[in-house]
Scaffold this active site. Structure first.
Site, mmCIF file in Angstrom:
data_model
loop_
_atom_site.group_PDB
_atom_site.id
_atom_site.type_symbol
_atom_site.label_atom_id
_atom_site.label_comp_id
_atom_site.label_asym_id
_atom_site.label_seq_id
_atom_site.Cartn_x
_atom_site.Cartn_y
_atom_site.Cartn_z
ATOM 1 C CD GLU A 37 7.025 12.831 8.769
ATOM 2 O OE1 GLU A 37 6.277 11.941 8.303
ATOM 3 O OE2 GLU A 37 7.132 13.055 9.985
ATOM 4 C CD GLU B 249 12.459 18.188 10.850
ATOM 5 O OE1 GLU B 249 12.012 18.632 9.761
ATOM 6 O OE2 GLU B 249 11.828 17.432 11.585
ATOM 7 C CE LYS C 119 6.350 11.100 14.513
ATOM 8 N NZ LYS C 119 5.087 11.355 15.232
ATOM 9 C CG ASP D 27 3.994 11.379 18.673
ATOM 10 O OD1 ASP D 27 3.171 11.610 19.571
ATOM 11 O OD2 ASP D 27 4.264 12.196 17.776
ATOM 12 C CE LYS E 203 12.042 12.923 16.909
ATOM 13 N NZ LYS E 203 13.518 12.964 16.853
ATOM 14 N NE ARG F 165 -1.836 9.406 3.179
ATOM 15 C CZ ARG F 165 -2.111 9.840 1.949
ATOM 16 N NH1 ARG F 165 -2.673 11.031 1.769
ATOM 17 N NH2 ARG F 165 -1.828 9.090 0.901
ATOM 18 C CE LYS F 166 -4.303 3.504 4.781
ATOM 19 N NZ LYS F 166 -4.381 4.942 4.434
ATOM 20 C CG ASP G 46 -0.919 6.041 2.951
ATOM 21 O OD1 ASP G 46 -0.397 6.951 2.284
ATOM 22 O OD2 ASP G 46 -2.141 5.963 3.156
ATOM 23 C CE LYS G 47 1.251 0.859 7.397
ATOM 24 N NZ LYS G 47 2.053 1.153 8.566
ATOM 25 C CG ASP H 283 -3.986 6.915 -3.169
ATOM 26 O OD1 ASP H 283 -3.856 8.146 -3.306
ATOM 27 O OD2 ASP H 283 -4.608 6.398 -2.227
ATOM 28 C CB ALA H 284 0.288 10.413 -3.415
ATOM 29 C CG PHE I 190 -6.597 -3.185 -7.254
ATOM 30 C CD1 PHE I 190 -5.723 -2.134 -7.524
ATOM 31 C CD2 PHE I 190 -6.757 -3.567 -5.923
ATOM 32 C CE1 PHE I 190 -5.038 -1.486 -6.515
ATOM 33 C CE2 PHE I 190 -6.079 -2.935 -4.901
ATOM 34 C CZ PHE I 190 -5.214 -1.899 -5.197
ATOM 35 C CG HIS J 267 -1.905 1.083 1.251
ATOM 36 N ND1 HIS J 267 -1.575 2.378 1.607
ATOM 37 C CD2 HIS J 267 -3.231 1.105 0.964
ATOM 38 C CE1 HIS J 267 -2.646 3.142 1.537
ATOM 39 N NE2 HIS J 267 -3.672 2.393 1.150
ATOM 40 C CE LYS K 126 -7.542 0.360 2.065
ATOM 41 N NZ LYS K 126 -8.196 1.682 1.845
#
Length: 404
Positions: A44, A57, A279, A285, A283, A258-259, A18-19, A252-253, A244, A16, A176
């Site tokens: 990123e 960074e 990260k 997060d 961090k 995003r997941k 995003d992955k 798709d960008a 597909f 995918h 998916k």
């Protein structure tokens, strides 16, 4: 808590878009941590048709210091990025590991952020940002994860393994899945709907080839889900849009982070909002979300509750958490309160007061262990060696003793 309901979770494959971005970002984290365990990374990634862009960074001894790259460092970064995409399996006209254009826009970490995080004098190392982080565990599966997400991940993992081995040569990397279960008395009772959309080779959207693909997916589902959850009433939606063939970053960008619900608990628990991939473990997060899962899992594994949510909160530059919250959703064992569990956690010396340094030390997070987290979930994985240490259940005895 409701006892009878339908619940759904989704997963996405390693291919995918995003992955793809998440895996590239975590491959960069691993690269820098392998050079400098104290490296700071916020990477990123953007992926689209024949293009990969890095931004963010960093601070890393021997790689990027005093505003300059070491000799060969940028070339090594590009090599790692291309190897990551090659291992996923992209050799398509719209996205090919050896053909996409690459941009590296990483630069030095802000001195104003660094001064809040770095230890100095009597000041311990502070959190890399403010925020809230959640951990969760439940007794729905052997890995103490929500069943809907657990099975969604397992379906795609199996399909990816078959694609890589050649057992399912008609599959392409992007896919998916989605699993809907009916719960009765709070337990999974039946699969009401299964959704799988998978990128495929030419011709597998019609006729006998389409039938072969759909039969394959149904067999995977039958192999993954317990037989008692499946019946002739289970509804399947396999590639419901039809063709597909165009997928991945060409279709798709993709962007890092995003997941986050796929990465965590499939919607069965809250999420603080911060992503993990790209990260370093200063961090919170990332590191505080990991320790929260570790604590919740140990509480359920100890039999103290059947379901547990934990929240931690931090302020940038401040070492100790601002708050610790435990919610067992009314499932705690007799005589055990959520407040007592909070007290027990705070009394475990090995956790280092849940400071960023204490978390990293206890779990051993300053290591290149993150690329494998970036597909098929950060939680519910097998703790092996240095990998997925937050999935260990080595606090069970301490928690039981504290609450005896």
């Amino acid at each position: 808590m409701r006892s009878n309901y339908l619940f759904t979770s989704e997963s996405v494959s390693e291919g995918h878009p995003d992955k793809v971005a998440d895996q590239i970002s975590d491959a960069i984290v691993d690269l820098f941590l392998s050079k400098d365990p104290e490296a700071r990374i916020a990477c990123e990634t953007l992926t689209t048709t024949q293009l990969v862009v890095l931004a963010g960074e960093i601070r890393c001894k021997g790689v990027y210091e005093n505003g300059a790259w070491a000799a060969g460092a940028q070339e090594e970064i590009e090599k790692i990025v291309r190897e990551t995409v090659r291992e996923i399996g992209y050799e398509q006209d719209g996205f090919h590991w050896n053909q996409f254009r690459f941009e590296n826009n990483l630069h030095g970490q802000s001195a104003h952020i660094a001064q809040g995080v770095d230890a100095s004098g009597n000041k311990d190392e502070g959190a890399g940002d403010q925020g809230i982080m959640f951990g969760f565990a439940c007794d729905e599966t052997p890995d103490l994860m929500p069943a809907t997400l657990y099975y969604s991940h397992k379906i795609l993992e199996r399909m990816a393994a078959d694609r890589h081995s050649g057992a399912a040569p008609f599959l392409e990397p992007d896919a998916k899945s989605q699993v809907t279960l009916r719960f009765e008395n709070g337990k999974p009772a039946a699969a009401t709907a299964i959704v799988v959309s998978t990128q495929h080779g030419k011709g597998y959207d019609e006729g006998e080839k389409e039938a072969e693909l759909k039969a394959y997916v149904k067999q995977v589902v039958a192999d993954i889900l317990p037989a008692e959850l499946l019946s002739d009433k289970t509804v399947y939606h396999i590639n419901p849009t039809g063709s597909f063939e165009i997928g991945g970053p060409d279709g798709d960008a993709g962007l890092t982070g995003r997941k986050i619900i796929v990465d965590t608990y499939g919607g069965a628990a809250p999420h603080g909002g911060g992503a993990f991939s790209g990260k370093d473990p200063t961090k919170v997060d990332r590191s505080a979300a990991y320790i929260s899962r570790y604590l919740a899992k140990n509480i359920v594994a100890a039999g103290l509750a059947r379901r547990c949510t934990i929240q931690l909160a931090y302020a940038i530059g401040v070492s100790e958490p601002l708050s610790l919250y435990v919610d067992t959703h009314g499932t705690a064992s007799e005589g055990i309160t959520d407040a007592a569990i909070e007290t027990a956690i705070q009394g475990i010396e090995a956790l280092g007061k849940l400071t960023p340094r204490g978390i990293r030390t206890h779990l051993g997070l300053n290591k290149p262990i993150y690329r494998k987290t970036a597909a098929y979930g950060h939680f519910g994985r097998k703790a092996e060696g240095d990998l997925f240490p937050w999935e260990r259940t080595d606090l069970v005895d301490k928690l039981k003793a504290a609450l005896a």
